[in-house]
Design a protein around this motif. Sequence first.
Motif, PDB file in Angstrom:
ATOM      1  N   HIS A  44       0.864  -1.173   0.000  1.00 11.66           N
ATOM      2  CA  HIS A  44       0.000   0.000   0.000  1.00 11.66           C
ATOM      3  C   HIS A  44       0.906   1.231   0.000  1.00 11.66           C
ATOM      4  CE1 HIS A  44      -3.314   2.687   0.990  1.00 11.66           C
ATOM      5  NE2 HIS A  44      -2.530   3.209   1.919  1.00 11.66           N
ATOM      6  N   TRP A  45       0.700   2.134  -0.935  1.00 12.47           N
ATOM      7  CA  TRP A  45       1.454   3.398  -0.989  1.00 12.47           C
ATOM      8  C   TRP A  45       0.660   4.427  -0.193  1.00 12.47           C
ATOM      9  CZ3 TRP A  45       5.791   5.729  -1.502  1.00 12.47           C
ATOM     10  CH2 TRP A  45       5.879   7.061  -1.893  1.00 12.47           C
ATOM     11  N   ASP A  46       1.275   5.014   0.833  1.00  8.34           N
ATOM     12  CA  ASP A  46       0.566   5.996   1.659  1.00  8.34           C
ATOM     13  C   ASP A  46       0.926   7.438   1.307  1.00  8.34           C
ATOM     14  OD1 ASP A  46       3.003   6.577   2.870  1.00  8.34           O
ATOM     15  OD2 ASP A  46       2.455   5.748   4.824  1.00  8.34           O
ATOM     16  N   GLY A  47       1.676   7.608   0.239  1.00  2.00           N
ATOM     17  CA  GLY A  47       2.078   8.954  -0.187  1.00  2.00           C
ATOM     18  C   GLY A  47       3.503   9.303   0.198  1.00  2.00           C
ATOM     19  N   THR A  48       4.046   8.597   1.182  1.00  2.00           N
ATOM     20  CA  THR A  48       5.434   8.819   1.581  1.00  2.00           C
ATOM     21  C   THR A  48       6.219   7.529   1.752  1.00  2.00           C
ATOM     22  OG1 THR A  48       4.857   8.886   3.929  1.00  2.00           O
ATOM     23  CG2 THR A  48       4.924  10.995   2.782  1.00  2.00           C
ATOM     24  N   VAL A  51       3.911   0.526   2.412  1.00  2.00           N
ATOM     25  CA  VAL A  51       3.623  -0.215   3.637  1.00  2.00           C
ATOM     26  C   VAL A  51       3.124  -1.606   3.262  1.00  2.00           C
ATOM     27  CG1 VAL A  51       2.371  -0.231   5.823  1.00  2.00           C
ATOM     28  CG2 VAL A  51       3.059   1.954   4.787  1.00  2.00           C
ATOM     29  N   GLU A 101      -3.025  -0.764   6.466  1.00  2.00           N
ATOM     30  CA  GLU A 101      -2.513  -0.698   5.090  1.00  2.00           C
ATOM     31  C   GLU A 101      -2.565  -2.061   4.410  1.00  2.00           C
ATOM     32  OE1 GLU A 101      -0.308   2.375   7.614  1.00  2.00           O
ATOM     33  OE2 GLU A 101      -0.794   0.245   7.819  1.00  2.00           O
ATOM     34  N   TYR A 102      -2.397  -3.129   5.180  1.00  2.00           N
ATOM     35  CA  TYR A 102      -2.509  -4.471   4.620  1.00  2.00           C
ATOM     36  C   TYR A 102      -3.951  -4.727   4.191  1.00  2.00           C
ATOM     37  CZ  TYR A 102      -2.244  -9.534   4.123  1.00  2.00           C
ATOM     38  OH  TYR A 102      -2.308 -10.815   3.631  1.00  2.00           O
ATOM     39  N   ALA A 104      -6.115  -2.439   3.288  1.00  2.00           N
ATOM     40  CA  ALA A 104      -6.324  -1.630   2.078  1.00  2.00           C
ATOM     41  C   ALA A 104      -5.726  -2.319   0.854  1.00  2.00           C
ATOM     42  CB  ALA A 104      -5.711  -0.241   2.264  1.00  2.00           C
ATOM     43  N   ARG A 108      -7.588  -3.782  -2.547  1.00  2.00           N
ATOM     44  CA  ARG A 108      -7.176  -3.382  -3.897  1.00  2.00           C
ATOM     45  C   ARG A 108      -6.904  -4.604  -4.763  1.00  2.00           C
ATOM     46  NH1 ARG A 108      -2.533  -1.068  -3.078  1.00  2.00           N
ATOM     47  NH2 ARG A 108      -1.179  -2.239  -4.431  1.00  2.00           N
ATOM     48  N   ARG A 129       4.148  -4.923  10.546  1.00  2.00           N
ATOM     49  CA  ARG A 129       3.933  -3.828   9.604  1.00  2.00           C
ATOM     50  C   ARG A 129       5.306  -3.416   9.107  1.00  2.00           C
ATOM     51  NH1 ARG A 129       3.705   1.984  10.107  1.00  2.00           N
ATOM     52  NH2 ARG A 129       2.185   2.864   8.640  1.00  2.00           N
ATOM     53  N   ARG A 131       7.297  -0.810   6.909  1.00  2.00           N
ATOM     54  CA  ARG A 131       7.198   0.519   6.305  1.00  2.00           C
ATOM     55  C   ARG A 131       8.503   0.789   5.566  1.00  2.00           C
ATOM     56  NH1 ARG A 131       8.085   6.038   7.742  1.00  2.00           N
ATOM     57  NH2 ARG A 131       6.558   7.366   6.676  1.00  2.00           N
TER      58      ARG A 131
END
Length: 152
Positions: A44-48, A51, A101-102, A104, A108, A129, A131
């Motif tokens: 999952h890409w969180d913008g920074t 994850v 995030e997993y 999410a 997807r 997790r 990151r």
Amino acid sequence: MTPSGDLSLLRDPVAQELLASKVPARLAYTWTDGSPRVVPIWFHWDGTAVVMGTPGRAPKLKALRRRPQAALTIDTEGFPAHVLSLRGEVEVQAVDGPPAEYVAAACRYLGEEQGRAWAAQLEGKPMARLRFVPRWATVLDFETRFPSALSA
């Protein structure tokens, strides 16, 4: 053209396409004996950061805690190949059950209903997790950006 290594490449349309895709990432890291390892993994890409979630007893956790430097690639199969390659470090955090995030990522990859069902079976189980924080990035699209050996 933005040079390889520049993190602004994460905003490139090819990078954004891949970060939103259903293509599994390939996480490369160094095993405890010094040999390289590569594993496919949902992300999952969180913008920074990228994850990921993994079972709490996954062997890769020992290696990543010891040596957090890693590389991550997301790429397509067809021609022209689109490739996002990242280098950085992985932060490992023990968690109970699947990280948000997993969940999410599962939604997807599998669709909302099936993704939530998949994640639900992991509730209450030890997980980690991961990151991945990029420190270097490059994008290849084999249309305007090629590996250095081909563009030299």
